[in-house]
Design a protein around this motif. Sequence first.
Motif, PDB file in Angstrom:
ATOM      1  N   HIS A   1      19.660 -13.759 -39.346  1.00  0.00           N
ATOM      2  CA  HIS A   1      19.408 -12.219 -38.972  1.00  0.00           C
ATOM      3  C   HIS A   1      20.473 -11.133 -38.999  1.00  0.00           C
ATOM      4  CE1 HIS A   1      15.141 -14.014 -37.419  1.00  0.00           C
ATOM      5  NE2 HIS A   1      15.575 -14.347 -38.703  1.00  0.00           N
TER       6      HIS A   1
ATOM      7  N   ARG B   1       7.610 -30.557 -34.682  1.00  0.00           N
ATOM      8  CA  ARG B   1       8.214 -29.899 -35.830  1.00  0.00           C
ATOM      9  C   ARG B   1       9.339 -30.616 -36.322  1.00  0.00           C
ATOM     10  NH1 ARG B   1       7.723 -23.708 -35.804  1.00  0.00           N
ATOM     11  NH2 ARG B   1       8.785 -23.950 -37.794  1.00  0.00           N
TER      12      ARG B   1
ATOM     13  N   ASP C   1      15.707 -20.190 -52.364  1.00  0.00           N
ATOM     14  CA  ASP C   1      15.023 -21.238 -52.932  1.00  0.00           C
ATOM     15  C   ASP C   1      14.381 -20.629 -54.176  1.00  0.00           C
ATOM     16  OD1 ASP C   1      13.347 -24.042 -52.675  1.00  0.00           O
ATOM     17  OD2 ASP C   1      11.716 -22.294 -52.873  1.00  0.00           O
TER      18      ASP C   1
ATOM     19  N   SER D   1       6.953 -17.394 -42.851  1.00  0.00           N
ATOM     20  CA  SER D   1       6.465 -16.056 -42.167  1.00  0.00           C
ATOM     21  C   SER D   1       6.583 -14.927 -43.514  1.00  0.00           C
ATOM     22  CB  SER D   1       7.295 -15.880 -41.089  1.00  0.00           C
ATOM     23  OG  SER D   1       6.793 -14.866 -40.430  1.00  0.00           O
TER      24      SER D   1
ATOM     25  N   TRP E   1      14.094 -26.582 -39.492  1.00  0.00           N
ATOM     26  CA  TRP E   1      15.340 -25.893 -38.915  1.00  0.00           C
ATOM     27  C   TRP E   1      15.520 -25.432 -37.386  1.00  0.00           C
ATOM     28  CZ3 TRP E   1      15.032 -20.750 -37.290  1.00  0.00           C
ATOM     29  CH2 TRP E   1      13.947 -20.294 -37.783  1.00  0.00           C
TER      30      TRP E   1
ATOM     31  N   THR F   1      12.752  -9.821 -38.010  1.00  0.00           N
ATOM     32  CA  THR F   1      11.623 -10.553 -37.544  1.00  0.00           C
ATOM     33  C   THR F   1      12.169 -11.015 -36.030  1.00  0.00           C
ATOM     34  OG1 THR F   1      10.060 -12.348 -37.368  1.00  0.00           O
ATOM     35  CG2 THR F   1      12.271 -12.844 -38.376  1.00  0.00           C
TER      36      THR F   1
ATOM     37  N   MET G   1       2.741 -13.360 -43.324  1.00  0.00           N
ATOM     38  CA  MET G   1       2.375 -12.138 -42.380  1.00  0.00           C
ATOM     39  C   MET G   1       3.096 -10.782 -42.927  1.00  0.00           C
ATOM     40  SD  MET G   1       3.612 -12.304 -38.546  1.00  0.00           S
ATOM     41  CE  MET G   1       3.430 -13.916 -38.242  1.00  0.00           C
TER      42      MET G   1
ATOM     43  N   MET H   1      22.699 -10.708 -42.086  1.00  0.00           N
ATOM     44  CA  MET H   1      22.004  -9.941 -43.142  1.00  0.00           C
ATOM     45  C   MET H   1      21.527  -8.440 -42.609  1.00  0.00           C
ATOM     46  SD  MET H   1      19.696 -12.994 -44.677  1.00  0.00           S
ATOM     47  CE  MET H   1      20.408 -13.997 -45.805  1.00  0.00           C
TER      48      MET H   1
END
Length: 340
Positions: free
Chosen positions: A78, A160, A38, A14, A163, A95, A18, A81
Amino acid sequence: MSAIRTAILGYGRSGSTMHAGAIEKNKAFQLTAVCDADAHARQKAAARFGCQPYADHRAMLKEEALDLAVIVTRSDQHCPMACDCLAAGVNVLVTKPWALNAEEAERMIRAAESTAKLLLPWLPARWGSDLRRLKQLVVEERVIGDVFLARRTVVSFGTRNDWQTSRRQGGGYLLNWGPHIVDPPLQLLGSPVKSVYGRLKQTINPGDVEDLFLGILTLANGAIVQAEFTIATEDPPQWFIQGTRGTIVVQGTHLKVNAKTPAQPANPTQSYTIKTDHGQIREEELTGAPQGDEHAVYGDVAAALSGQARFPVTPQSALELTRVLDAIRTSSMENRVVML
Ligand SMILES: NC(=O)c1ccc[n+]([C@@H]2O[C@H](COP(=O)([O-])OP(=O)(O)OC[C@H]3O[C@@H](n4cnc5c(N)ncnc54)[C@H](O)[C@@H]3O)[C@@H](O)[C@H]2O)c1
């Protein structure tokens, strides 16, 4: 006005599409830093934007003078942070799901209040093209009278294996899809949630968390909202809205209004059901982004940061949604109706 010095935290699926795409296209923003655990993601962002890459967001906050941090990491990351960024004096856009639960949402709100920085919850479905059109029809034109039941359903048969299937990492489809599915009918009907019945189930996904949810919400005005993400190979309508003067169905991009006025018996002693067979059918094709247009959201982020306008999603309204999602989970776990 100088560009909004922006950092993306989490340059994954994302963040790199986006959010990076909307920032890239909007001259009000300048992507000055990116933070991702990463190395490959950092490298891609640096090559695309010429921005400074960081592996650790605290190191980034020490080095960079940022106006905005865009948090698009895993859902369990989220809140910590966002609180770190706010404490460093940086406005944040978080998000969905912005928090794992109401306690986290309240922690972020307190952090924003204590630093007087903006906390902007990302709920793009509030900009959704279908919600906008439905508000015109249901609220402004009242084409189906008083709405007593609104069903909103999203279907998939995909699995899926990331995570999003791990509870510890903030996965599960209530958090992943709830903001897109539960919030829009509540915005449409505009009445607070009073009671919640919920069911979560793990069906075809690996992992340890639900891939299906159902919430039945009773609102203060008496209307009922049924909101679900479900697993099926056939598509029910995404919206099925029942009012005292008709029904609205949205299937794909096709919207149909079937408006009728119930007949009243000419003879008050008449006891059988009288159906109205004359009505008005209106059909149209919806255009635009049903889950919201990220460019429009970023336009409103820029307006909020420059003080031109208030951001349309307040932290308080995002907290109310989080409380409803919490209640769906609690109802399912404890097998009871939760009163709010
Ligand atoms: N329409 C939408 O609004 C929408 C769509 C998709 C995802 N999302 C949300 O975006 C978030 C990310 O989802 P995704 O699918 O992009 O996930 P993702 O796994 O593709 O991306 C997460 C990124 O965060 C990075 N990361 C992990 N730990 C980190 C750390 N400690 N510091 C910095 N970076 C770290 C990962 O390396 C990865 O690049 C989720 O919360 C998801 O719900 C929203």
